[in-house]
Motif scaffolding. Structure first.
Motif, PDB file in Angstrom:
ATOM      1  N   TYR A  71       0.804  -1.220   0.000  1.00 18.70           N
ATOM      2  CA  TYR A  71       0.000   0.000   0.000  1.00 18.70           C
ATOM      3  C   TYR A  71       0.837   1.271   0.000  1.00 18.70           C
ATOM      4  N   ASN A  72       0.388   2.237  -0.789  1.00 21.53           N
ATOM      5  CA  ASN A  72       0.916   3.595  -0.729  1.00 21.53           C
ATOM      6  C   ASN A  72      -0.132   4.515  -0.104  1.00 21.53           C
ATOM      7  N   ASN A  73       0.006   5.820  -0.290  1.00 20.49           N
ATOM      8  CA  ASN A  73      -0.924   6.777   0.332  1.00 20.49           C
ATOM      9  C   ASN A  73      -1.889   7.420  -0.651  1.00 20.49           C
ATOM     10  N   SER A  74      -2.006   6.866  -1.827  1.00 15.79           N
ATOM     11  CA  SER A  74      -3.013   7.219  -2.838  1.00 15.79           C
ATOM     12  C   SER A  74      -2.745   8.496  -3.615  1.00 15.79           C
ATOM     13  N   THR A  79       2.535  10.165  -0.244  1.00 12.37           N
ATOM     14  CA  THR A  79       3.281   8.915  -0.423  1.00 12.37           C
ATOM     15  C   THR A  79       4.764   9.142  -0.215  1.00 12.37           C
ATOM     16  N   ARG A  80       5.309  10.169  -0.817  1.00 15.32           N
ATOM     17  CA  ARG A  80       6.737  10.448  -0.697  1.00 15.32           C
ATOM     18  C   ARG A  80       7.138  10.765   0.736  1.00 15.32           C
ATOM     19  N   ALA A  81       6.264  11.447   1.453  1.00 17.08           N
ATOM     20  CA  ALA A  81       6.553  11.766   2.853  1.00 17.08           C
ATOM     21  C   ALA A  81       6.708  10.498   3.682  1.00 17.08           C
ATOM     22  N   SER A  82       5.798   9.555   3.504  1.00 21.35           N
ATOM     23  CA  SER A  82       5.887   8.300   4.262  1.00 21.35           C
ATOM     24  C   SER A  82       7.058   7.452   3.805  1.00 21.35           C
ATOM     25  N   LEU A  83       7.281   7.395   2.506  1.00 22.56           N
ATOM     26  CA  LEU A  83       8.358   6.579   1.966  1.00 22.56           C
ATOM     27  C   LEU A  83       9.722   7.041   2.456  1.00 22.56           C
ATOM     28  N   LEU A  84       9.939   8.341   2.437  1.00 23.44           N
ATOM     29  CA  LEU A  84      11.245   8.886   2.786  1.00 23.44           C
ATOM     30  C   LEU A  84      11.531   8.869   4.277  1.00 23.44           C
ATOM     31  N   SER A 328       5.043   1.851  -6.900  1.00 26.00           N
ATOM     32  CA  SER A 328       4.382   3.005  -7.520  1.00 26.00           C
ATOM     33  C   SER A 328       3.813   3.897  -6.429  1.00 26.00           C
ATOM     34  N   ASP A 329       3.711   5.201  -6.695  1.00 28.36           N
ATOM     35  CA  ASP A 329       3.300   6.140  -5.637  1.00 28.36           C
ATOM     36  C   ASP A 329       1.801   6.165  -5.385  1.00 28.36           C
ATOM     37  N   GLN A 399       9.267 -15.861  -5.985  1.00 29.49           N
ATOM     38  CA  GLN A 399       8.223 -15.938  -4.967  1.00 29.49           C
ATOM     39  C   GLN A 399       7.150 -14.858  -5.159  1.00 29.49           C
ATOM     40  N   ILE A 400       5.913 -15.232  -4.858  1.00 27.03           N
ATOM     41  CA  ILE A 400       4.807 -14.277  -4.748  1.00 27.03           C
ATOM     42  C   ILE A 400       4.156 -14.525  -3.395  1.00 27.03           C
ATOM     43  N   VAL A 401       4.101 -13.506  -2.542  1.00 29.56           N
ATOM     44  CA  VAL A 401       3.544 -13.664  -1.196  1.00 29.56           C
ATOM     45  C   VAL A 401       2.466 -12.598  -0.952  1.00 29.56           C
ATOM     46  N   LYS A 402       1.709 -12.810   0.078  1.00 35.40           N
ATOM     47  CA  LYS A 402       0.654 -11.861   0.424  1.00 35.40           C
ATOM     48  C   LYS A 402       1.243 -10.501   0.751  1.00 35.40           C
ATOM     49  N   GLY A 403       2.204 -10.474   1.678  1.00 33.45           N
ATOM     50  CA  GLY A 403       2.903  -9.239   1.999  1.00 33.45           C
ATOM     51  C   GLY A 403       2.179  -8.351   2.972  1.00 33.45           C
ATOM     52  N   THR A 404       1.101  -7.725   2.492  1.00 34.18           N
ATOM     53  CA  THR A 404       0.322  -6.741   3.254  1.00 34.18           C
ATOM     54  C   THR A 404       1.248  -5.732   3.944  1.00 34.18           C
ATOM     55  N   ALA A 405       2.005  -5.031   3.141  1.00 28.25           N
ATOM     56  CA  ALA A 405       2.962  -4.056   3.643  1.00 28.25           C
ATOM     57  C   ALA A 405       2.574  -2.648   3.221  1.00 28.25           C
ATOM     58  N   HIS A 406       3.282  -1.674   3.770  1.00 22.64           N
ATOM     59  CA  HIS A 406       2.977  -0.256   3.557  1.00 22.64           C
ATOM     60  C   HIS A 406       4.282   0.511   3.412  1.00 22.64           C
ATOM     61  N   LEU A 407       4.186   1.692   2.844  1.00 21.77           N
ATOM     62  CA  LEU A 407       5.335   2.579   2.691  1.00 21.77           C
ATOM     63  C   LEU A 407       6.147   2.747   3.973  1.00 21.77           C
ATOM     64  N   ILE A 408       5.458   2.824   5.116  1.00 19.21           N
ATOM     65  CA  ILE A 408       6.148   3.060   6.383  1.00 19.21           C
ATOM     66  C   ILE A 408       7.080   1.910   6.754  1.00 19.21           C
ATOM     67  N   ASP A 409       6.942   0.777   6.047  1.00 14.14           N
ATOM     68  CA  ASP A 409       7.787  -0.382   6.349  1.00 14.14           C
ATOM     69  C   ASP A 409       9.127  -0.353   5.615  1.00 14.14           C
ATOM     70  N   ILE A 410       9.264   0.515   4.619  1.00 11.92           N
ATOM     71  CA  ILE A 410      10.496   0.536   3.829  1.00 11.92           C
ATOM     72  C   ILE A 410      11.693   0.996   4.673  1.00 11.92           C
ATOM     73  N   ALA A 411      11.511   2.080   5.440  1.00 15.65           N
ATOM     74  CA  ALA A 411      12.635   2.602   6.233  1.00 15.65           C
ATOM     75  C   ALA A 411      13.175   1.567   7.214  1.00 15.65           C
TER      76      ALA A 411
END
Length: 550
Positions: A71-74, A79-84, A328-329, A399-411
């Protein structure tokens, strides 16, 4: 004298060994590359069901890991704020957009308490490089070089032309910034290529150091205006004559074949605002298919440039020790304006310098397959992104997995991979704690989805959502009514279960309001701009006119 020399030499070697060991330790740390595209839908690359030629991304997918749920922030700036930063957007100061609405959570630029990936990784011995779109603060005090990046090339606002003045002479100069100095794109240059030209030059220069590197590569493409190189457009001539109805069915079939779409999953119902392709006139079809030919060409060119990055990594012998993440953002942009829409400000055919068309809702409906709705909306089509992670040393391929992740998890993921310490104090400021969870257990096959122990939350311009387990509630401004979906079976959000399960709605709603209070979220009616502008395809007020559609 000889004895003194020998002792001195031994002491020198003893002192040098730790330094050499430190250099070796630094270079053994993984390099990190974060690639993001702009306004691209969930199904727009080959490994997620598309017919668009993306062999380099498909290679990363085949040799790496894909998530079904990321998930991103739509929309761009949040989106960039959370990603960075690894923060929810409001916590980082970009709760609405890169415009100041008068409150700390909505100031429109990154606050100092929200450390960027570059600030943290630089403090932990990394070279920090960026080439592409910034869009989290216009003031030069908050530009990339001032927020931890050693090298920066790109543009600061939310969108850019891809060409300078061309054959039709209508495109304005494209102003870019290189390490705080402005320069213009030259006639004949194409922005996507220039972004990677500079990224490769940064990598060559960085290779002279003994440090690992972090490269942030946020492309502008395929964000409007639809402008592409003629040779790329030519590759797709005739491909979209079949129209959006047939193409969507092809993508759905391909997603099922790939395993991106599971057999038990319901897909979004047909968008009633999208006309049937067979009902269009011949002239209408010519206009519409040209849009998608250019859009596909823009994504194709991004993939070609990702191939250049992969080639550079191999040349530098760094390919085996580099983690690459691709996202993607937001979802593809809606905005159906009728089949007789007259393009505004166009100084040439679709795709040429001076043309200002965008994909629009009928094709975005295909791009977001199998999901519902579009950019700026909190249904799955608005904020679902493809996610590819590639790291030969640590990620098992295919591999393909469910994931259920968000931008805040990248950092937290990058920091764990890098062995980086997140500081308790940074230049006299106490940083916000990280909001997300590391994806390392999922990336290294220890889990198939993130175990975060709490829901995920969203709010943007009054649109709201909560994801808790397989349950999701969502409301679209100006309505404050919650809808409820079971995403384990219905990621297409076809059946609202709110009336059947008010207990779940109440539970997730209570979670939302607790999160909103601690994160600084304010009722949108109290802070919305005086001159709101609708984002095409949405009934909700979007960014002010100067920032619309970014």
């Amino acid at each position: 004298m000889k004895r003194i020399f020998v002792i001195s030499f031994i002491l020198y070697i003893a002192a040098a060994v730790p330094l050499l060991a430190q250099k070796k330790a630094d270079t053994s740390k993984p390099n990190l590359i974060l690639i993001m595209v702009d306004d691209m839908g969930f199904s727009d690359i080959g490994s997620y069901g598309s017919e668009i030629q993306t062999p380099n991304l498909d290679k990363l997918a085949a040799e790496g890991l894909r998530f079904r749920e990321f998930y991103n922030n739509s929309i761009c700036a949040p989106t960039r704020a959370s990603l960075l930063t690894g923060q929810y957007q409001h916590r980082a100061g970009v709760g609405y957009f890169d415009v100041n609405l008068g409150l700390p959570a909505y100031q429109g630029y990154l606050n100092k308490e929200s450390l960027t990936l570059a600030e943290v990784l630089k403090q932990n011995g990394y070279s920090t490089l960026m080439s592409g779109k910034w869009h989290v603060g216009k003031d030069s005090l908050g530009w990339p070089n001032q927020r931890g990046f050693d090298q920066f090339y790109g543009f600061v606002p939310g969108a850019s032309n891809y060409f300078d003045i061309g054959e039709y002479g209508q495109a304005p100069p494209v102003t870019l910034i290189k390490n705080n100095t402005k320069e213009n794109l030259k006639p004949g240059e194409y922005l996507t290529n220039k972004i990677v030209d500079n990224a490769l030059a940064f990598l060559d220069e960085q290779n002279k150091t003994q440090k690992p590197f972090f490269l942030y590569l946020p492309f502008n493409a395929p964000h409007w205006p639809l402008q592409a190189l003629p040779e790329d457009i030519a590759k797709y001539k005739g491909r979209y004559d079949i129209g959006w109805d047939s193409l969507r069915q092809q993508r759905l079939a391909r997603q099922r074949e790939l395993g991106i779409l599971l057999p038990n999953q319901k897909v979004a119902q047909r968008d009633p605002e999208v006309p049937k392709w067979d009902n269009l006139t011949y002239d209408q079809k010519q206009l519409w298919k040209a849009k998608m030919e250019v859009y596909a060409a823009m994504i194709d060119r991004v993939d070609q440039n990702i191939g250049r990055v992969l080639a550079k990594l191999k040349e530098l012998k760094k390919d085996e020790n580099t983690l690459i993440v691709f996202i993607s953002d937001n979802g593809a942009q809606g905005g159906y304006a009728g089949t007789n829409r007259k393009p505004q400000r166009n100084g040439g055919p679709i795709g040429s310098p001076g043309s200002y068309d965008y994909q629009e809702q009928s094709w975005a409906y295909v791009s977001n397959t199998p999901h519902r709705q579009y950019k700026n909306n909190m249904h799955e089509g608005g904020f679902s992104s493809p996610f590819i992670a590639w790291f030969p040393k640590r990620i098992k391929g295919g591999q393909i997995v469910k994931g259920t992740a968000h931008l805040i998890d990248i950092a937290p993921t990058f920091y764990e991979m890098a062995g980086a310490t997140y500081p308790a104090n940074y230049k006299g400021v106490k940083p916000h704690p990280l909001a997300g969870k590391s994806l390392v257990p999922v990336l290294t096959s220890q889990a198939t989805e993130v175990n975060r122990g709490e829901p995920l939350f969203w709010e943007r311009a009054g649109n709201r959502a909560v994801r808790k387990g397989d349950w999701k509630i969502v409301s679209t401004y100006p309505s404050y009514k919650w809808e409820l979906y079971d995403l384990s079976k219905d990621r297409g959000e076809t059946k609202d279960l709110a009336g059947e399960r008010p207990d779940i709605v109440n539970e997730l709603s209570a979670d939302y309001f607790k999160w909103a209070e601690r994160t600084g979220v304010v009722d949108y009616d109290k802070i919305k701009p005086n001159q709101p502008m609708q984002i095409p395809g949405q009934s909700t007020p979007g960014p002010v006119a100067a920032q619309s559609n970014h």
